[in-house]
Design a protein around this motif. Structure first.
Motif, short mmCIF file in Angstrom:
data_model
loop_
_atom_site.label_atom_id
_atom_site.label_comp_id
_atom_site.label_asym_id
_atom_site.label_seq_id
_atom_site.Cartn_x
_atom_site.Cartn_y
_atom_site.Cartn_z
N TYR A 57 9.96 33.52 26.20
CA TYR A 57 9.16 32.61 25.39
C TYR A 57 9.85 32.34 24.05
O TYR A 57 10.29 33.27 23.38
CB TYR A 57 7.77 33.20 25.12
CG TYR A 57 6.87 33.29 26.32
CD1 TYR A 57 7.18 32.64 27.52
CD2 TYR A 57 5.69 34.03 26.28
CE1 TYR A 57 6.36 32.72 28.61
CE2 TYR A 57 4.85 34.12 27.38
CZ TYR A 57 5.20 33.46 28.55
OH TYR A 57 4.37 33.54 29.64
N ARG A 86 1.09 27.27 26.30
CA ARG A 86 2.18 27.74 25.43
C ARG A 86 1.69 27.90 23.98
O ARG A 86 1.95 28.89 23.32
CB ARG A 86 3.36 26.77 25.49
CG ARG A 86 4.57 27.20 24.67
CD ARG A 86 5.69 26.18 24.77
NE ARG A 86 6.20 26.05 26.12
CZ ARG A 86 5.95 25.03 26.91
NH1 ARG A 86 5.20 24.03 26.48
NH2 ARG A 86 6.46 24.98 28.13
N ARG A 88 -1.43 28.29 23.01
CA ARG A 88 -2.44 29.34 22.93
C ARG A 88 -1.77 30.72 22.83
O ARG A 88 -2.22 31.58 22.07
CB ARG A 88 -3.36 29.29 24.15
CG ARG A 88 -4.46 30.35 24.10
CD ARG A 88 -5.39 30.29 25.29
NE ARG A 88 -6.17 29.06 25.29
CZ ARG A 88 -6.08 28.12 26.22
NH1 ARG A 88 -5.21 28.25 27.21
NH2 ARG A 88 -6.84 27.05 26.17
N TYR A 89 -0.70 30.93 23.61
CA TYR A 89 0.03 32.20 23.53
C TYR A 89 0.54 32.43 22.11
O TYR A 89 0.42 33.52 21.56
CB TYR A 89 1.20 32.18 24.52
CG TYR A 89 2.15 33.36 24.36
CD1 TYR A 89 1.87 34.59 24.96
CD2 TYR A 89 3.31 33.26 23.61
CE1 TYR A 89 2.72 35.67 24.81
CE2 TYR A 89 4.17 34.33 23.45
CZ TYR A 89 3.87 35.53 24.05
OH TYR A 89 4.72 36.61 23.89
N GLU A 92 -2.40 33.16 19.66
CA GLU A 92 -2.91 34.53 19.81
C GLU A 92 -1.93 35.54 19.23
O GLU A 92 -2.35 36.53 18.62
CB GLU A 92 -3.16 34.83 21.29
CG GLU A 92 -4.34 34.04 21.88
CD GLU A 92 -4.51 34.26 23.36
OE1 GLU A 92 -3.61 34.91 23.98
OE2 GLU A 92 -5.52 33.80 23.92
N LYS A 93 -0.64 35.27 19.39
CA LYS A 93 0.38 36.19 18.87
C LYS A 93 0.35 36.25 17.34
O LYS A 93 0.56 37.30 16.74
CB LYS A 93 1.76 35.74 19.35
CG LYS A 93 2.85 36.80 19.23
CD LYS A 93 4.09 36.36 19.97
CE LYS A 93 5.21 37.39 19.87
NZ LYS A 93 4.87 38.69 20.46
N SER A 220 4.86 41.40 24.53
CA SER A 220 3.63 41.96 23.99
C SER A 220 3.74 42.19 22.49
O SER A 220 4.83 42.20 21.95
CB SER A 220 3.30 43.28 24.70
OG SER A 220 4.35 44.20 24.52
#
Length: 220
Positions: A57, A86, A88-89, A92-93, A220
């Motif tokens: 990513y 993409r 949203r990831y 959230e990160k 993660s």
């Protein structure tokens, strides 16, 4: 690092080839037994291979740079409906809210911004995409966001194709900054374009693969 023909991943019209599948077959026929790439245009391309594929990513390399900007009121934006997952990831990160630019594409490399889903007034917008080609979508989206009251608009796109009149669009448009990686060699320069290196990320993935360590923990 850049998977060529990634946008040719489905039959969008009769008698159109799915060239991404052809490229995958060529790789395997040549004897490759593993692929490491970053931000495939469509995640399903991984299914075109019968060998392991690590699709990294771009958020991994952009995260530190975004934090260093110390934006007062940042919000993540997806420049189209297709890029919501993409964005949203990334949101959230970073622990940020997200808005969506809803657009309609009339023909290849041309787009028309239709609507903004979410509140952008007084916000510093960070648009996330996998690639930027002519930059038409990004520039039109930036103009629409500022028209709705956004304070600033920057964009992060992993692959800087920057073809056609891309540099003209960027320099003359409402986009304040474009952050890309060095997965492709740039054919020009602009004060608005910032380039980050993917070399350390790929080096770490290669090291982990070689030593049979977890690649998934990078996400993660």
């Amino acid at each position: 690092p850049y998977f060529g023909y990634a946008r040719q991943d489905r039959k969008a019209a009769p008698r159109v080839p799915i060239t991404a599948k052809l490229v995958a077959d060529m790789f395997e026929t040549a004897g490759i037994d593993r692929v490491v790439t970053i931000d495939l245009h469509a995640g399903q391309i991984q299914g075109f291979f019968d060998i392991p594929v690590d699709n990294l990513y771009g958020a991994i390399i952009f995260e530190e740079y975004i934090r260093s900007k110390n934006l007062s009121n940042p919000v993540i934006a997806s420049p189209d409906i297709g890029g919501v997952a993409r964005a949203r990831y990334f949101a959230e990160k970073l622990g940020l809210d997200m808005v969506i630019v809803d657009k309609r594409r009339e023909k290849a490399n041309e787009s028309e911004v239709m609507n903004i889903i979410g509140d952008v007034a007084g916000k510093d917008i960070i648009m996330i995409d996998d690639m930027v080609d002519t930059a038409g979508t990004m520039v039109k989206a930036a103009a629409a966001l500022k028209k709705r009251g956004a304070t600033s608009v920057m964009a992060c796109a992993t692959h800087g194709v920057l073809s056609g009149n891309a540099y003209e669009n960027i320099n003359n448009g409402e986009l304040d900054e474009l952050v890309i990686s060095n997965t492709l060699v740039l054919r020009g320069q602009s004060d608005k374009v910032k380039v980050l290196s993917v070399a350390p990320l790929f080096a770490e993935v290669i090291r982990r693969v070689y030593h049979n360590e977890s690649v998934n923990s990078l996400f993660s």
